[in-house]
Design an enzyme around this catalytic site. Structure first.
Site, PDB file in Angstrom:
ATOM      1  N   GLN A 126       0.839  -1.213   0.000  1.00 25.57           N
ATOM      2  CA  GLN A 126       0.000   0.000   0.000  1.00 25.57           C
ATOM      3  C   GLN A 126       0.870   1.257   0.000  1.00 25.57           C
ATOM      4  OE1 GLN A 126      -2.124   0.582   3.664  1.00 25.57           O
ATOM      5  NE2 GLN A 126      -3.685   1.887   2.749  1.00 25.57           N
ATOM      6  N   TYR A 128       0.281   4.659   0.287  1.00 28.17           N
ATOM      7  CA  TYR A 128      -0.513   5.836   0.644  1.00 28.17           C
ATOM      8  C   TYR A 128       0.377   6.887   1.331  1.00 28.17           C
ATOM      9  CZ  TYR A 128      -5.372   4.292  -0.230  1.00 28.17           C
ATOM     10  OH  TYR A 128      -6.568   3.938  -0.794  1.00 28.17           O
ATOM     11  N   SER A 129       0.941   6.506   2.500  1.00 32.00           N
ATOM     12  CA  SER A 129       1.623   7.492   3.348  1.00 32.00           C
ATOM     13  C   SER A 129       2.911   8.006   2.713  1.00 32.00           C
ATOM     14  CB  SER A 129       1.961   6.873   4.704  1.00 32.00           C
ATOM     15  OG  SER A 129       0.813   6.352   5.292  1.00 32.00           O
ATOM     16  N   GLU A 244      -9.930  -1.169   5.141  1.00 34.47           N
ATOM     17  CA  GLU A 244      -8.768  -1.278   6.035  1.00 34.47           C
ATOM     18  C   GLU A 244      -9.257  -1.368   7.474  1.00 34.47           C
ATOM     19  OE1 GLU A 244      -5.836   1.806   5.485  1.00 34.47           O
ATOM     20  OE2 GLU A 244      -4.429   0.865   6.855  1.00 34.47           O
ATOM     21  N   SER A 383      -4.847   6.984  13.086  1.00 30.23           N
ATOM     22  CA  SER A 383      -4.353   6.966  14.472  1.00 30.23           C
ATOM     23  C   SER A 383      -5.517   7.123  15.458  1.00 30.23           C
ATOM     24  CB  SER A 383      -3.329   8.088  14.689  1.00 30.23           C
ATOM     25  OG  SER A 383      -4.011   9.322  14.802  1.00 30.23           O
ATOM     26  N   ASN A 384      -5.289   6.721  16.695  1.00 22.96           N
ATOM     27  CA  ASN A 384      -6.378   6.786  17.683  1.00 22.96           C
ATOM     28  C   ASN A 384      -6.818   8.228  17.951  1.00 22.96           C
ATOM     29  OD1 ASN A 384      -6.124   4.069  17.689  1.00 22.96           O
ATOM     30  ND2 ASN A 384      -5.954   3.829  19.906  1.00 22.96           N
ATOM     31  N   GLU A 385      -5.887   9.183  17.819  1.00 20.44           N
ATOM     32  CA  GLU A 385      -6.281  10.589  18.006  1.00 20.44           C
ATOM     33  C   GLU A 385      -7.267  10.996  16.900  1.00 20.44           C
ATOM     34  OE1 GLU A 385      -3.055   9.576  18.047  1.00 20.44           O
ATOM     35  OE2 GLU A 385      -2.743   9.745  20.214  1.00 20.44           O
TER      36      GLU A 385
END
Ligand SMILES: Cc1cc2nc3c(=O)[nH]c(=O)nc-3n(C[C@H](O)[C@H](O)[C@H](O)COP(=O)(O)OP(=O)(O)OC[C@H]3O[C@@H](n4cnc5c(N)ncnc54)[C@H](O)[C@@H]3O)c2cc1C
Length: 398
Positions: A126, A128-129, A244, A383-385
């Site tokens: 992947q 993406y980032s 995802e 991310s959890n944030e």
């Protein structure tokens, strides 16, 4: 809302259990349970076994090779696989790209790429980032400039999981620099053997090579490798992310890991007593067990809603946060439980071929690797944030 499984669903569970008992190679399950490193061949072996049974692409439509399961059956299958210590399905081709091609691909793309995902001809990763585009994914800068019969791609991707095993990468690339940032992105399939593609390892906190940087220098990509419309790749990107985030709670993994932790705590002695009799430790185990029971119920509520025709909303953000926190807490407790035997950066400890004798209790050495590796859970997949932001907007209306 009925959270109990029906008779047919329990029968299906028995069918999955029988399949796992017969087809999951013991050596593979032992490696997963012990937290040993899986090789590319290990992952390919499990992929092939599931494909042969028709259960690999279990959320694809039947006409493309899916088994036609509903949300409940997918949940049961995931939980039973985790409890049996089956390897995870490598998600990039089957779980991510497959659904995008099915929805947005041309007939020719579907006909060519989908069977290759199923039979394992291609290993996808992947793209993406980027260094400047993670949570703010629409900020991707890798560019693709259109020429007569190809795009010319330049830029860099990062955190590319298992990119060193892959021969194909699906990428978000910028095809229009003038448009608003979400509107100038395209979704491109790139052959990693093309001249100009370079993969460099990133060694993470646990000492492992799981992720990579991928560099593109004047890489020629045929125009037919564009998925969906040019500049409209953001639509594909968002659609992929919903896949995802399926099975995001990872209930089965936590149940299996908690069982191992409790087994260990019952037999491992501390100050002349089993660790499980230590009040402080027992209280932490009890707390994580209660959290897990709560989360499983929330997960079942969501599945029942989906089975009743609903769509998962911000609940999946709640499950992502709680699921990853619980898994991290269990690995943290395991690391504390084994104390000084939890070693890391000792390569031989988690390579099955080295046949290392454990120092201390069986499998203790891998507790540190597992603890450090699982820090990633609260970062990737949104991310959890970021999940908290979603909850604050969609549930709390802030
Ligand atoms: C082990 C691992 C494997 C990965 N595999 C892949 C892969 O295969 N392919 C791929 O494309 N990517 C992959 N990723 C990348 C992953 O998707 C990103 O790391 C993630 O999206 C976070 O982006 P970032 O690392 O750039 O952090 P940033 O976005 O820079 O965030 C840094 C910190 O700021 C916080 N933050 C950022 N924005 C906000 C906000 N608006 N509000 C509140 N807090 C905020 C974040 O939560 C985080 O704590 C992987 C990451 C890891 C760790």
């Amino acid at each position: 809302m009925d959270l109990n499984f029906s008779h047919e669903e329990e029968q299906f569970r028995s069918e999955v259990q029988a399949f796992l008992a017969e087809k999951l190679p013991q050596a593979l399950a032992d490696k997963v349970r012990a937290g040993l490193r899986l090789t590319k061949q290990d992952m390919q072996q499990w992929h092939a076994i599931l494909h042969a049974r028709g259960w690999l692409a279990n959320h694809w439509p039947v006409e493309h090779g899916g088994p036609g399961w509903d949300a409940v059956r997918k949940y049961i299958f995931d939980v039973e696989c985790a409890l049996a210590f089956a390897p995870r399905i490598v998600p990039f081709g089957v779980n991510m790209l497959g659904p995008v091609l099915i929805k947005y691909g041309t007939p020719a793309q579907k006909q060519y790429w989908l069977p290759r995902i199923l039979d394992g001809s291609d290993w996808w990763c992947q793209g993406y980032s980027e260094p400047g585009a993670g949570s703010d994914l629409a900020a991707v800068q890798t560019s693709a400039v259109r020429h007569s019969d190809h795009y010319l791609v330049n830029g860099q991707k990062t955190w590319t999981t298992l990119g060193h095993y892959a021969n194909m990468i699906f990428c978000l690339v910028r095809t229009d620099r003038q448009a608003k940032k979400q509107e100038g992105i395209s979704f491109l399939l790139v052959d990693m053997n093309t001249p100009g593609v370079e993969v460099r390892p990133i060694i993470t906190l646990d000492g492992e090579h799981e992720v990579n940087e991928v560099f593109f220098t004047d890489v020629k990509v045929p125009l037919e490798n564009l998925v969906g419309e040019e500049h409209r790749g953001w639509t594909c990107a968002k659609y992929l992310l919903t896949y995802e985030r399926t099975n995001i709670a990872g209930v089965g993994f936590s149940v299996a890991a908690l069982r191992e932790l409790k087994k260990f705590a019952a037999t491992h002695m501390k100050n002349g007593k089993p660790l499980a009799a230590d009040h402080y430790f027992a209280a932490r185990i009890a707390r994580v067990e209660i959290d897990l029971a709560n989360m499983s119920t929330t997960n079942l509520r969501m599945i029942a809603a989906v089975a009743g025709g609903g769509v998962p909303g911000a609940e999946s953000s709640m499950l992502k946060i709680r699921g990853t926190e619980i898994r991290q807490e269990i690995t943290s407790l395991m690391r504390k439980a084994v104390g000084p035997y939890a070693r890391f950066y000792v390569d031989e400890d988690y390579d099955a071929t080295q046949g290392m004798q454990d120092v201390g209790p069986p499998d203790a050495a891998r507790a540190a690797v597992s603890y450090f590796n699982n820090r990633k859970l609260s970062i990737f997949g949104g991310s959890n944030e970021i999940q908290r932001n979603i909850i604050s907007k969609m549930i709390l209306g802030l």
